[in-house]
Enzyme design. Structure first.
Site, PDB file in Angstrom:
ATOM      1  N   LYS A   1      31.516  38.772  48.909  1.00 50.40           N
ATOM      2  CA  LYS A   1      31.108  40.138  48.571  1.00 50.40           C
ATOM      3  C   LYS A   1      29.939  40.617  49.447  1.00 50.40           C
ATOM      4  CE  LYS A   1      32.753  39.807  43.780  1.00 50.40           C
ATOM      5  NZ  LYS A   1      32.378  39.865  42.350  1.00 50.40           N
TER       6      LYS A   1
ATOM      7  N   GLU B   1      46.961  40.162  45.138  1.00 54.96           N
ATOM      8  CA  GLU B   1      45.756  40.443  45.924  1.00 54.96           C
ATOM      9  C   GLU B   1      45.974  40.151  47.406  1.00 54.96           C
ATOM     10  OE1 GLU B   1      42.700  38.285  43.785  1.00 54.96           O
ATOM     11  OE2 GLU B   1      42.780  39.694  42.102  1.00 54.96           O
TER      12      GLU B   1
ATOM     13  N   ASN C   1      27.315  38.607  42.276  1.00 55.15           N
ATOM     14  CA  ASN C   1      27.737  37.211  42.099  1.00 55.15           C
ATOM     15  C   ASN C   1      28.494  36.634  43.289  1.00 55.15           C
ATOM     16  OD1 ASN C   1      30.153  38.471  41.701  1.00 55.15           O
ATOM     17  ND2 ASN C   1      30.606  37.526  39.722  1.00 55.15           N
TER      18      ASN C   1
ATOM     19  N   HIS D   1      34.466  36.610  45.166  1.00 58.08           N
ATOM     20  CA  HIS D   1      35.621  36.809  44.282  1.00 58.08           C
ATOM     21  C   HIS D   1      36.679  35.755  44.588  1.00 58.08           C
ATOM     22  CE1 HIS D   1      39.116  38.687  42.372  1.00 58.08           C
ATOM     23  NE2 HIS D   1      39.764  38.350  43.473  1.00 58.08           N
TER      24      HIS D   1
ATOM     25  N   TYR E   1      40.260  46.122  41.521  1.00 59.32           N
ATOM     26  CA  TYR E   1      39.621  45.925  40.208  1.00 59.32           C
ATOM     27  C   TYR E   1      40.257  46.782  39.112  1.00 59.32           C
ATOM     28  CZ  TYR E   1      35.926  42.960  42.127  1.00 59.32           C
ATOM     29  OH  TYR E   1      35.227  41.928  42.692  1.00 59.32           O
TER      30      TYR E   1
HETATM   31  P1  IDP Z   1      35.524  37.067  38.061  1.00 56.67           P
HETATM   32  O1  IDP Z   1      35.040  37.702  39.349  1.00 56.67           O
HETATM   33  O2  IDP Z   1      34.805  35.762  37.784  1.00 56.67           O
HETATM   34  O3  IDP Z   1      37.017  36.947  37.991  1.00 56.67           O
HETATM   35  P2  IDP Z   1      35.755  39.285  36.151  1.00 56.67           P
HETATM   36  O4  IDP Z   1      35.515  39.178  34.694  1.00 56.67           O
HETATM   37  O5  IDP Z   1      37.162  39.459  36.643  1.00 56.67           O
HETATM   38  O6  IDP Z   1      35.058  38.010  36.851  1.00 56.67           O
HETATM   39  O7  IDP Z   1      34.870  40.509  36.683  1.00 56.67           O
HETATM   40  C1  IDP Z   1      35.057  41.017  37.976  1.00 56.67           C
HETATM   41  C2  IDP Z   1      33.711  41.282  38.600  1.00 56.67           C
HETATM   42  O8  IDP Z   1      33.063  42.328  37.864  1.00 56.67           O
HETATM   43  C3  IDP Z   1      32.711  40.118  38.533  1.00 56.67           C
HETATM   44  O9  IDP Z   1      32.898  39.187  39.582  1.00 56.67           O
HETATM   45  C4  IDP Z   1      31.397  40.844  38.652  1.00 56.67           C
HETATM   46  O10 IDP Z   1      31.141  41.219  40.009  1.00 56.67           O
HETATM   47  C5  IDP Z   1      31.666  42.109  37.848  1.00 56.67           C
HETATM   48  N1  IDP Z   1      31.220  41.968  36.454  1.00 56.67           N
HETATM   49  C6  IDP Z   1      31.840  41.298  35.461  1.00 56.67           C
HETATM   50  N2  IDP Z   1      31.157  41.379  34.300  1.00 56.67           N
HETATM   51  C7  IDP Z   1      30.075  42.149  34.577  1.00 56.67           C
HETATM   52  C8  IDP Z   1      28.974  42.611  33.792  1.00 56.67           C
HETATM   53  O11 IDP Z   1      28.850  42.316  32.604  1.00 56.67           O
HETATM   54  N3  IDP Z   1      28.059  43.395  34.437  1.00 56.67           N
HETATM   55  C9  IDP Z   1      28.154  43.730  35.748  1.00 56.67           C
HETATM   56  N4  IDP Z   1      29.174  43.311  36.520  1.00 56.67           N
HETATM   57  C10 IDP Z   1      30.120  42.532  35.950  1.00 56.67           C
HETATM   58 MG    MG Z   2      38.517  38.396  37.815  1.00 60.57          MG
END
Ligand code: IDP
Ligand code: MG
Length: 149
Positions: free
Chosen positions: A9, A126, A112, A115, A49
């Site tokens: 990212k 994807e 984070n 992805h 997303y």
């Molecule tokens: P993942 O990336 O581990 O699969 P997902 O639940 O699919 O996690 O969420 C997609 C992305 O959305 C996360 O990687 C993160 O960047 C963002 N995200 C998820 N939950 C939150 C939140 O509570 N606050 C802000 N961003 C979030």
């Molecule tokens: Mg995800």
């Protein structure tokens, strides 16, 4: 052999962590079969997303992913989807196990690092969304003989 989609990212690209992250993936044994640094069009971020459209963080997430370049990849290997998710770690870096990419390199859920596809089905979707077929290489690696029985 299974393929998965992984995207470094914008935060990690800006923090010069691309080499560190690819190095971890390579050392694990997953094979890099496609990769590109790219600015993400808004439409692509929204489609990627789409499952999170109704979440409160969706708009910020799309803004973030389109704010600076990402490094998109396709990785190949036995159980590649599961293995990549394991080395990536939990979604929230504050809960991710040390030794994982998010556990070692990230601090907050909104930044984070990386992805990874969460299932074989989403990996297929994807990969097709982010790459053309001719951008994906099929090649033998000499280390395959020492990675697989
Ligand atoms: P993942 O990336 O581990 O699969 P997902 O639940 O699919 O996690 O969420 C997609 C992305 O959305 C996360 O990687 C993160 O960047 C963002 N995200 C998820 N939950 C939150 C939140 O509570 N606050 C802000 N961003 C979030
Ligand atoms: Mg995800």
């Amino acid at each position: 052999m299974e393929k998965t989609f992984v995207m470094i990212k914008p935060d990690a690209v800006q923090r010069n962590l691309v080499g560190e992250i690819i190095s971890r993936i390579e050392r694990k044994g997953l094979k890099l079969v496609a990769g590109k640094l790219m600015s993400v069009p808004k439409s692509l971020a929204e489609e990627h997303y789409v499952e999170h459209t109704d979440k409160p963080f969706y708009n910020d997430l799309v803004s973030f992913i389109t704010s600076a370049p990402v490094f998109a990849m396709v990785l190949e290997g036995e159980d590649a989807v599961k293995v990549a998710r394991h080395i990536i770690g939990e979604t929230n870096p504050s809960e991710a196990t040390p030794g994982t990419i998010r556990g070692d390199l990230g601090l907050t859920v909104g930044r984070n690092i990386i992805h990874g596809s969460d299932s074989v089905e989403s990996a297929e979707k994807e990969i097709n969304l982010w790459f053309n077929e001719d951008e994906i290489s099929d090649y033998e690696s000499p280390q395959d003989a020492w990675l697989y029985e």
